[in-house]
Design a protein around this motif. Structure first.
Motif, PDB file in Angstrom:
ATOM      1  N   THR A 166       0.828  -1.212   0.000  1.00 26.48           N
ATOM      2  CA  THR A 166       0.000   0.000   0.000  1.00 26.48           C
ATOM      3  C   THR A 166       0.861   1.260   0.000  1.00 26.48           C
ATOM      4  O   THR A 166       0.336   2.360  -0.209  1.00 26.48           O
ATOM      5  CB  THR A 166      -0.925   0.048   1.229  1.00 26.48           C
ATOM      6  OG1 THR A 166      -0.151   0.276   2.415  1.00 26.48           O
ATOM      7  CG2 THR A 166      -1.728  -1.235   1.382  1.00 26.48           C
ATOM      8  N   LEU A 167       2.162   1.115   0.258  1.00 25.04           N
ATOM      9  CA  LEU A 167       3.089   2.248   0.356  1.00 25.04           C
ATOM     10  C   LEU A 167       2.587   3.286   1.362  1.00 25.04           C
ATOM     11  O   LEU A 167       2.664   4.491   1.140  1.00 25.04           O
ATOM     12  CB  LEU A 167       3.300   2.896  -1.013  1.00 25.04           C
ATOM     13  CG  LEU A 167       4.044   2.052  -2.056  1.00 25.04           C
ATOM     14  CD1 LEU A 167       4.148   2.800  -3.377  1.00 25.04           C
ATOM     15  CD2 LEU A 167       5.437   1.674  -1.563  1.00 25.04           C
ATOM     16  N   THR A 168       2.089   2.810   2.482  1.00 19.11           N
ATOM     17  CA  THR A 168       1.561   3.693   3.521  1.00 19.11           C
ATOM     18  C   THR A 168       2.606   3.885   4.609  1.00 19.11           C
ATOM     19  O   THR A 168       3.046   2.915   5.222  1.00 19.11           O
ATOM     20  CB  THR A 168       0.268   3.105   4.122  1.00 19.11           C
ATOM     21  OG1 THR A 168      -0.645   2.820   3.049  1.00 19.11           O
ATOM     22  CG2 THR A 168      -0.367   4.084   5.081  1.00 19.11           C
ATOM     23  N   TYR A 169       2.976   5.146   4.844  1.00 15.11           N
ATOM     24  CA  TYR A 169       4.088   5.495   5.736  1.00 15.11           C
ATOM     25  C   TYR A 169       3.562   6.180   6.988  1.00 15.11           C
ATOM     26  O   TYR A 169       3.903   7.311   7.302  1.00 15.11           O
ATOM     27  CB  TYR A 169       5.045   6.398   4.960  1.00 15.11           C
ATOM     28  CG  TYR A 169       6.394   6.681   5.575  1.00 15.11           C
ATOM     29  CD1 TYR A 169       7.110   5.727   6.284  1.00 15.11           C
ATOM     30  CD2 TYR A 169       6.974   7.929   5.406  1.00 15.11           C
ATOM     31  CE1 TYR A 169       8.348   6.004   6.815  1.00 15.11           C
ATOM     32  CE2 TYR A 169       8.223   8.229   5.928  1.00 15.11           C
ATOM     33  CZ  TYR A 169       8.910   7.266   6.636  1.00 15.11           C
ATOM     34  OH  TYR A 169      10.149   7.562   7.164  1.00 15.11           O
ATOM     35  N   SER A 170       2.669   5.487   7.687  1.00 10.80           N
ATOM     36  CA  SER A 170       2.087   5.986   8.936  1.00 10.80           C
ATOM     37  C   SER A 170       1.573   4.767   9.698  1.00 10.80           C
ATOM     38  O   SER A 170       1.564   3.658   9.176  1.00 10.80           O
ATOM     39  CB  SER A 170       0.956   6.989   8.652  1.00 10.80           C
ATOM     40  OG  SER A 170       0.011   6.441   7.757  1.00 10.80           O
ATOM     41  N   SER A 171       1.148   4.994  10.924  1.00  9.03           N
ATOM     42  CA  SER A 171       0.793   3.857  11.766  1.00  9.03           C
ATOM     43  C   SER A 171      -0.404   3.085  11.242  1.00  9.03           C
ATOM     44  O   SER A 171      -1.429   3.660  10.868  1.00  9.03           O
ATOM     45  CB  SER A 171       0.479   4.321  13.185  1.00  9.03           C
ATOM     46  OG  SER A 171       0.136   3.215  14.001  1.00  9.03           O
ATOM     47  N   ALA A 172      -0.274   1.771  11.258  1.00 12.20           N
ATOM     48  CA  ALA A 172      -1.384   0.882  10.931  1.00 12.20           C
ATOM     49  C   ALA A 172      -2.226   0.631  12.189  1.00 12.20           C
ATOM     50  O   ALA A 172      -1.836   1.007  13.301  1.00 12.20           O
ATOM     51  CB  ALA A 172      -0.852  -0.440  10.391  1.00 12.20           C
ATOM     52  N   VAL A 173      -3.377   0.008  12.004  1.00 17.30           N
ATOM     53  CA  VAL A 173      -4.236  -0.407  13.112  1.00 17.30           C
ATOM     54  C   VAL A 173      -4.467  -1.911  12.969  1.00 17.30           C
ATOM     55  O   VAL A 173      -5.143  -2.364  12.037  1.00 17.30           O
ATOM     56  CB  VAL A 173      -5.575   0.343  13.114  1.00 17.30           C
ATOM     57  CG1 VAL A 173      -6.482  -0.192  14.221  1.00 17.30           C
ATOM     58  CG2 VAL A 173      -5.352   1.838  13.308  1.00 17.30           C
ATOM     59  N   PHE A 174      -3.895  -2.679  13.895  1.00 16.30           N
ATOM     60  CA  PHE A 174      -3.965  -4.140  13.830  1.00 16.30           C
ATOM     61  C   PHE A 174      -5.159  -4.660  14.636  1.00 16.30           C
ATOM     62  O   PHE A 174      -5.669  -3.988  15.534  1.00 16.30           O
ATOM     63  CB  PHE A 174      -2.674  -4.746  14.381  1.00 16.30           C
ATOM     64  CG  PHE A 174      -1.454  -4.368  13.587  1.00 16.30           C
ATOM     65  CD1 PHE A 174      -1.097  -5.079  12.450  1.00 16.30           C
ATOM     66  CD2 PHE A 174      -0.661  -3.297  13.970  1.00 16.30           C
ATOM     67  CE1 PHE A 174       0.013  -4.728  11.701  1.00 16.30           C
ATOM     68  CE2 PHE A 174       0.461  -2.928  13.239  1.00 16.30           C
ATOM     69  CZ  PHE A 174       0.793  -3.652  12.102  1.00 16.30           C
ATOM     70  N   ARG A 175      -5.553  -5.871  14.328  1.00 14.86           N
ATOM     71  CA  ARG A 175      -6.630  -6.511  15.100  1.00 14.86           C
ATOM     72  C   ARG A 175      -6.104  -7.112  16.395  1.00 14.86           C
ATOM     73  O   ARG A 175      -6.868  -7.292  17.349  1.00 14.86           O
ATOM     74  CB  ARG A 175      -7.307  -7.595  14.264  1.00 14.86           C
ATOM     75  CG  ARG A 175      -8.185  -7.061  13.141  1.00 14.86           C
ATOM     76  CD  ARG A 175      -9.123  -8.137  12.628  1.00 14.86           C
ATOM     77  NE  ARG A 175      -9.922  -7.674  11.509  1.00 14.86           N
ATOM     78  CZ  ARG A 175     -11.035  -6.960  11.629  1.00 14.86           C
ATOM     79  NH1 ARG A 175     -11.462  -6.614  12.831  1.00 14.86           N
ATOM     80  NH2 ARG A 175     -11.714  -6.586  10.556  1.00 14.86           N
ATOM     81  N   GLY A 176      -4.837  -7.462  16.428  1.00 16.82           N
ATOM     82  CA  GLY A 176      -4.250  -8.042  17.627  1.00 16.82           C
ATOM     83  C   GLY A 176      -2.748  -8.110  17.488  1.00 16.82           C
ATOM     84  O   GLY A 176      -2.193  -7.874  16.415  1.00 16.82           O
ATOM     85  N   PHE A 177      -2.069  -8.414  18.589  1.00 15.25           N
ATOM     86  CA  PHE A 177      -0.605  -8.483  18.611  1.00 15.25           C
ATOM     87  C   PHE A 177      -0.161  -9.910  18.952  1.00 15.25           C
ATOM     88  O   PHE A 177      -0.893 -10.645  19.618  1.00 15.25           O
ATOM     89  CB  PHE A 177      -0.041  -7.504  19.643  1.00 15.25           C
ATOM     90  CG  PHE A 177      -0.395  -6.067  19.371  1.00 15.25           C
ATOM     91  CD1 PHE A 177      -0.305  -5.541  18.096  1.00 15.25           C
ATOM     92  CD2 PHE A 177      -0.828  -5.241  20.400  1.00 15.25           C
ATOM     93  CE1 PHE A 177      -0.630  -4.218  17.834  1.00 15.25           C
ATOM     94  CE2 PHE A 177      -1.156  -3.920  20.145  1.00 15.25           C
ATOM     95  CZ  PHE A 177      -1.053  -3.408  18.870  1.00 15.25           C
ATOM     96  N   PRO A 178       1.052 -10.317  18.560  1.00 15.46           N
ATOM     97  CA  PRO A 178       1.990  -9.517  17.779  1.00 15.46           C
ATOM     98  C   PRO A 178       1.560  -9.414  16.326  1.00 15.46           C
ATOM     99  O   PRO A 178       0.902 -10.309  15.790  1.00 15.46           O
ATOM    100  CB  PRO A 178       3.300 -10.293  17.910  1.00 15.46           C
ATOM    101  CG  PRO A 178       2.869 -11.710  18.099  1.00 15.46           C
ATOM    102  CD  PRO A 178       1.604 -11.639  18.913  1.00 15.46           C
ATOM    103  N   ALA A 179       1.947  -8.304  15.702  1.00 12.50           N
ATOM    104  CA  ALA A 179       1.631  -8.098  14.301  1.00 12.50           C
ATOM    105  C   ALA A 179       2.583  -8.909  13.434  1.00 12.50           C
ATOM    106  O   ALA A 179       3.683  -9.262  13.855  1.00 12.50           O
ATOM    107  CB  ALA A 179       1.753  -6.619  13.959  1.00 12.50           C
TER     108      ALA A 179
END
Length: 446
Positions: free
Chosen positions: A184-197
């Motif tokens: 996606t070439l996205t250079y900012s924080s993602a939002v995950f459903r759970g950890f660890p990512a």
């Protein structure tokens, strides 16, 4: 050789002994690579400090590290610290000379020069970030204005200054960023459903972050959307896929060109316009404004201008979704005028705001009213970990693009340093929703 900073990068504070010449470093940052003095003048040259300055610095460093949950090993002496991740100082003389002369800028440059390393760099930096307010003795903290380097005047975020500052980071190379970002070439924080990512979940997590912002701004069929800070175009593409008409502004030519290419490939030219334009030069009226991690490049001096510009672009009843990295307000006030390693080598002119600064600026200078704020700093730590691991895994490809070993250490330190800030809780990231009130309803203006 490609470097993050040309030889004209502003220096830190002057050396303590004006008659002492700097010692040019001819050693290596790894087993094979030497420091290129032309490309990295302040890394290759170890400042010559007086014996008194070196001794005082060594004592202050020992005092700072001795009570921390880490181990610091200085060549030829016993370890200090309470135990934990190891900081291995291979050249104590150069290490102390750099810190004594250039403070934390010197600390980062010493890492770039290979004078110290850490068995777990993120863990060691997390300890330091967690004790950032205590590392420098209180009397010296109060005198910060006397010893800490100040921001160069030419890095103020005027329209011309912003273009230069943004170019120095985002125009390094699209190929470089593509090496460690997901598709996606996205250079900012993602939002995950759970950890660890995990890496295979990063693209979906970036889309989840974008969708949350678009939902906050109520972007859908027919929405007139202004995006401040294009990145490489993923948010604009996703908004257009919802039926929005998007105007996206960037100051990076490389980002503009690749974002336009991606828009053409997606067949969305009629819905998305990518413009090389400063936020202060934006025109038109919009139903929604979205800006993702761009406020950090605005600078405190221009925060009121930034918020007024966004407010003026919104129609009454419009919505603004903002994603912003934040830091504690007291630390922001203490450090806002200080020129740091990050400014010198990564983000010139940048300043991370506090939540108080963001909310007070919007309240005092606009008709925007805060409707919601959500914090998710732990997600940024995981995003940065994935980027850092990917960058490390692809070091040979970074080299093939012409980036030398010093640059690779610089970028490793930057990603680890940033990750540590979020893991320590020193940094956070927020998603904001602001709504545009009707001025006729009695909203005060400055």
């Amino acid at each position: 050789m490609r470097t993050a900073e040309p030889g004209t990068t502003p220096d830190g504070p002057s050396a303590p002994d004006e008659h002492a010449a700097p010692r040019v470093r001819t050693g290596t940052v790894d087993a094979t690579a030497t420091v290129d003095a032309a490309g990295w003048p302040d890394v290759s040259a170890v400042p010559t400090a007086s014996r008194l300055r070196t001794a005082v610095t060594a004592a202050l460093v020992r005092r700072a590290l001795d009570g921390l949950p880490l181990r610091a090993r200085f060549a030829g002496s016993e370890d200090i610290g309470l135990g934990g991740p190891l900081i291995d100082v291979r050249d104590p003389t150069a290490f102390h000379a750099r810190i004594g002369t250039h403070g934390l800028v010197g600390f980062g440059e010493s890492y770039m020069a290979g004078e110290w390393d850490a068995s777990d760099l993120v863990a060691a930096l997390t300890v330091l970030a967690g004790h950032a307010a205590d590392l420098i003795p209180a009397p010296l903290q109060r005198l910060r204005g006397l010893w800490a380097p100040r921001h160069p005047h030419d890095e103020r975020n005027t329209p011309d200054g912003s273009r230069a500052n943004i170019s120095r980071h985002y125009d390094l190379s699209n190929d470089l960023f593509a090496l460690f970002l997901d598709d996606t070439l996205t250079y900012s924080s993602a939002v995950f459903r759970g950890f660890p990512a995990s890496w295979d979940r990063l693209a979906a997590a970036q889309h989840r972050k974008i969708d949350r912002l678009l939902d906050l701004a109520d972007v859908g069929e027919g929405t007139r959307l202004l995006e401040i800070g294009t990145g490489w175009g993923e948010l604009a593409l996703r908004a257009a896929a919802r039926g929005a008409r998007v105007t996206s502004l960037t100051l990076s030519r490389e980002q503009r060109d690749l974002a336009r290419e991606r828009v053409r490939e997606a067949g969305l030219d009629e819905r998305v316009s990518i413009e090389l334009c400063d936020y202060r030069e934006a025109r038109g009226r919009y139903d929604a404004v979205v800006s993702v991690e761009m406020i950090e490049a605005v600078g405190a001096e221009f925060w009121p201008v930034y918020f007024r510009a966004l407010d003026e672009r919104l129609d009454p009843g419009g919505r603004m979704a903002l994603q912003a990295i934040t830091m504690p307000h007291d630390r922001m006030l203490a450090s806002r005028d200080t020129f740091t390693w990050i400014h010198k080598y990564v983000f010139p002119g940048g300043l991370i705001p506090s939540t108080e600064a963001i909310e007070e600026t919007a309240r005092a200078h606009t008709g925007l009213r805060l409707a919601r704020r959500d914090a998710f700093g732990a997600h940024y730590a995981e995003t940065l970990r994935l980027w850092r691991e990917r960058f490390t895994e692809r070091a040979d490809e970074v080299e093939a693009f012409g980036f030398d070993d010093v640059f690779r250490r610089l970028w490793t330190f930057y990603l680890a340093y940033s990750e540590a800030g979020f893991r320590a809780g020193y940094l956070d990231v927020q998603q904001y929703l602001f709504t545009k009130q009707n001025p006729a309803a009695g909203v005060g203006r400055p």
